[in-house]
Design an enzyme around this catalytic site. Structure first.
Site, PDB file in Angstrom:
ATOM      1  N   HIS C  12       0.830  -1.218   0.000  1.00 18.32           N
ATOM      2  CA  HIS C  12       0.000   0.000   0.000  1.00 18.32           C
ATOM      3  C   HIS C  12       0.864   1.268   0.000  1.00 18.32           C
ATOM      4  O   HIS C  12       0.495   2.278   0.615  1.00 18.32           O
ATOM      5  CB  HIS C  12      -1.012  -0.025   1.159  1.00 18.32           C
ATOM      6  CG  HIS C  12      -0.421  -0.070   2.540  1.00 18.32           C
ATOM      7  ND1 HIS C  12      -1.030  -0.706   3.600  1.00 18.32           N
ATOM      8  CD2 HIS C  12       0.723   0.451   3.048  1.00 18.32           C
ATOM      9  CE1 HIS C  12      -0.283  -0.561   4.690  1.00 18.32           C
ATOM     10  NE2 HIS C  12       0.770   0.143   4.388  1.00 18.32           N
ATOM     11  N   HIS C  60      -1.333   5.019   9.589  1.00 17.50           N
ATOM     12  CA  HIS C  60       0.059   5.411   9.827  1.00 17.50           C
ATOM     13  C   HIS C  60       0.097   6.667  10.696  1.00 17.50           C
ATOM     14  O   HIS C  60       0.441   7.743  10.226  1.00 17.50           O
ATOM     15  CB  HIS C  60       0.779   5.629   8.495  1.00 17.50           C
ATOM     16  CG  HIS C  60       0.833   4.398   7.634  1.00 17.50           C
ATOM     17  ND1 HIS C  60      -0.262   3.940   6.935  1.00 17.50           N
ATOM     18  CD2 HIS C  60       1.837   3.514   7.381  1.00 17.50           C
ATOM     19  CE1 HIS C  60       0.076   2.829   6.275  1.00 17.50           C
ATOM     20  NE2 HIS C  60       1.335   2.551   6.528  1.00 17.50           N
TER      21      HIS C  60
HETATM   22 FE   LIG Z   1       2.334   0.965   5.482  1.00 20.98          FE
END
Ligand SMILES: [Fe+3]
Ligand SMILES: [Fe+3]
Lengths: 281, 119, 281, 119
Positions: C12, C60
């Protein structure tokens, strides 16, 4: 090595905090409750010599948001602020944590036990944790013990099963026993007993159920593990489902642990129970 | 594993705070959460409509709050601990709030208690 | 009844989002990557006929805060906003959820499987989820499929073991198979492959490891379950520990599932892998 | 259950984001989290010291940020994704940030890559 030296089951009714803040512990209505905790306080400090308390409690829509709601959350801080629950901040010293033991417990639960906890660097603690602390541990200027907060979802269903809470207790015991510092740990399960605060069933009390629960948490906790949330709520009131948190305390003790104290008082809308237990020497 | 669910069964006069209730009550519960700050409680007292607007409360939800209709606020998805928090803004404590849900007066409610002084 | 019709493992990498937003998919550097997804897109829509995707991903440090950090989090919303990750909001339609299936999955995981998930009424989704969606599903005006976001802690250790992630996949399969609506579900495991973004080991790549992983995720996932985080990070880079999320996808398929597509490209700092799988008819 | 921990062992040049790192970096990470709002990014550009003060960053932490010392910001507990977010405020992208951590120039770093055009 660390060891579990005491188990405590106790209600965490918020009005108790107001009674303490207003110095009404000796009124006829409240004396029966507070008197029951006097021998417990002495026992915890002088006999069990507790250093750290793992408090199994629930936040009441205060510091945990339904936006992201954990099943089990464990605090890792060195200090936990007193929360404002919507009525101002109570005049209490902030709660002291034990980051090293917290980190050990988190690693043990995630790596060895398959408990998928939410790890909390920050928790503001409220009556679910503070009232039991108030009742069981003195604070003159500062608290006499450190705390590991373990917050459980008992508000937004699906909540964990009674059995899962019991297993969490067993896992916490193994976590404590694998910690290489000499620390005396108490595990406190809080909440309940019978009460319902919402709907046209407000004020529902079931002292018979509470008595059954106090008997079985001592002698046959696995019988309680078999109860569904539905049955628990139907018998003891929707908010009494908090009682599953007592099973975590019980799971942290051995099956043949002995009861030391027991009390019950139900003046208004909530059965206020107390039990303390200890493993055989 | 014990089956926690009893499809089709319900507990009388009880509105279990399931995920669907939580979703329905999101605006009410978001409003209540912000009341854990004194600053927002003050805002509510000065101009409740603006604060309720910030959390997109519907007209019907605002009406329940303004009319102190606690029982229907619960049915609309307000978690009971959040409804208690909102009621406090109107100086309504837990036991009067309970009496109102029961549809009786506070005095009548107290008569049903074991130690009515323990409020 | 609902069924699992496809499994997808895919990296990703955030730069893919920027490439798409700037229309650079056909540059010589990026064409090899995007070309590999063309048959996948067709297969997912025309053969597998996917209605809903369970996306196993990690945030994240964007919408989930280290303040309270869950091991596993499941979204229950009807709509998920596109997050601002610190660089503005990408021009994408918001992600559509499936609240009924989400609620069923949450109940199944908590009541029947002893997964202690954090239940999320609100999630803003970021590149961990969006880049795989970009690569595998078309969006003209709106997305062609609904999404159940499953967010995993791969950032703050202790993170779940590889085996626990694999078991989550098996539990998700049982959750899907016990859902009483006709829905075709794909499970997507995202992240990795080899990369390290921090420290003096920045840019570490291990194409040999990535190749071993792609082989084994197909034929012997339990071999991957035996890897420690330490070994995974040492071999493939600290941030490659994201790869444990692919095991959840694999656990949701049967042991003898067949591979349909496979691709690998490692132009800069991250091994970009792709695998799709399907149970035998 | 496989033992995830290897007491005493470490991976070269790697600073695993353990709970203790997360605690040490709490101020840096809290600052970085707020940068997910454009409004706060603007505040940083106008007056970074005030914003860093809001999150109680120490003098040493502010210095690391002001001097763009990304490697030591990681060692101080900044999660890498948060360090990337802070670096972006100084127009430093991922690859230059990486080159700096490696102690080499961006151009030298690109030479080590398979397809240096894929930035
Ligand atoms: Fe990642
Ligand atoms: Fe409670």
């Amino acid at each position: 090595m660390a060891k579990i030296v005491a188990g405590i089951g106790t209600s965490h009714v918020p009005s108790i905090g107001a009674v303490i803040d207003n110095g009404k512990q000796n009124t006829p209505e409240w004396k029966p409750l507070f008197d029951a905790y006097e021998p417990v306080k002495t026992w915890l400090s002088d006999d069990a010599k507790v250093d750290v308390v793992i408090v199994i409690y629930n936040d009441h829509a205060c510091d945990f948001s339904f936006s992201k709601y954990p099943t089990f959350a464990v605090g890792t801080a060195s200090e936990y602020e007193i929360a404002d629950e919507g009525f101002g901040v109570r005049p209490l010293p902030s709660i002291k944590g034990d980051p090293a033991l917290s980190a050990h417990i988190c690693r043990h639960l995630v790596y060895e036990e398959e408990f998928d906890i939410t790890i909390c660097r920050d928790i503001k603690v409220e009556h679910g944790l503070l009232v039991p602390m108030d009742l069981c541990f003195p604070h003159q200027g500062d608290w006499s013990v450190k705390v590991i907060p373990v917050q459980v979802n008992v508000l937004q269903h699906p909540i964990p099963t009674a059995l899962r809470c019991y297993k969490l207790g067993k896992a916490l015991r193994r976590a404590v026993e694998s910690y290489d510092q000499d620390v005396n740990v108490a595990v406190m399960g809080t909440g309940g007993m019978s009460h319902q605060l919402h709907g046209e069933r407000f004020g529902h009390l079931n002292t018979e159920f509470d008595s059954w629960f106090l008997d079985n948490i001592e002698t046959d906790p696995e019988a309680i593990c078999d109860i569904t949330h539905f049955d628990l709520m139907e018998q003891a009131g929707a908010e009494a489902v908090e009682l599953i948190m007592w099973l975590t305390m019980r799971g942290a003790l051995t099956p043949n642990a002995q009861r030391i104290h027991r009390n019950y008082y139900a003046p208004m809308t909530t059965g206020m129970g107390l039990i303390t237990m200890q493993d055989p020497a | 594993m014990v089956d926690q669910r009893k499809p089709g069964k319900s507990i009388r006069d009880t509105y279990v705070f399931e995920l669907e209730m939580s979703e329905r009550g999101r605006r009410i519960n978001n409003l209540a959460e912000c009341l854990n700050l004194q600053e927002n409680r003050d805002k509510f007292q000065v101009d409740s409509d603006t604060l309720m607007g910030q959390f997109q409360l519907t007209e019907a939800e605002r009406k329940l709050i303004n009319e102190n209709d606690w029982l229907n606020l619960v049915k609309a998805g307000g978690n009971i601990y959040n409804v208690i928090r909102i009621a406090a803004l109107f100086d309504v404590g837990l036991y009067p709030l309970g009496a109102q849900q029961l549809g009786i007066s506070y005095e009548e409610f107290l008569k049903t208690r074991n130690e009515k002084g323990a409020t």
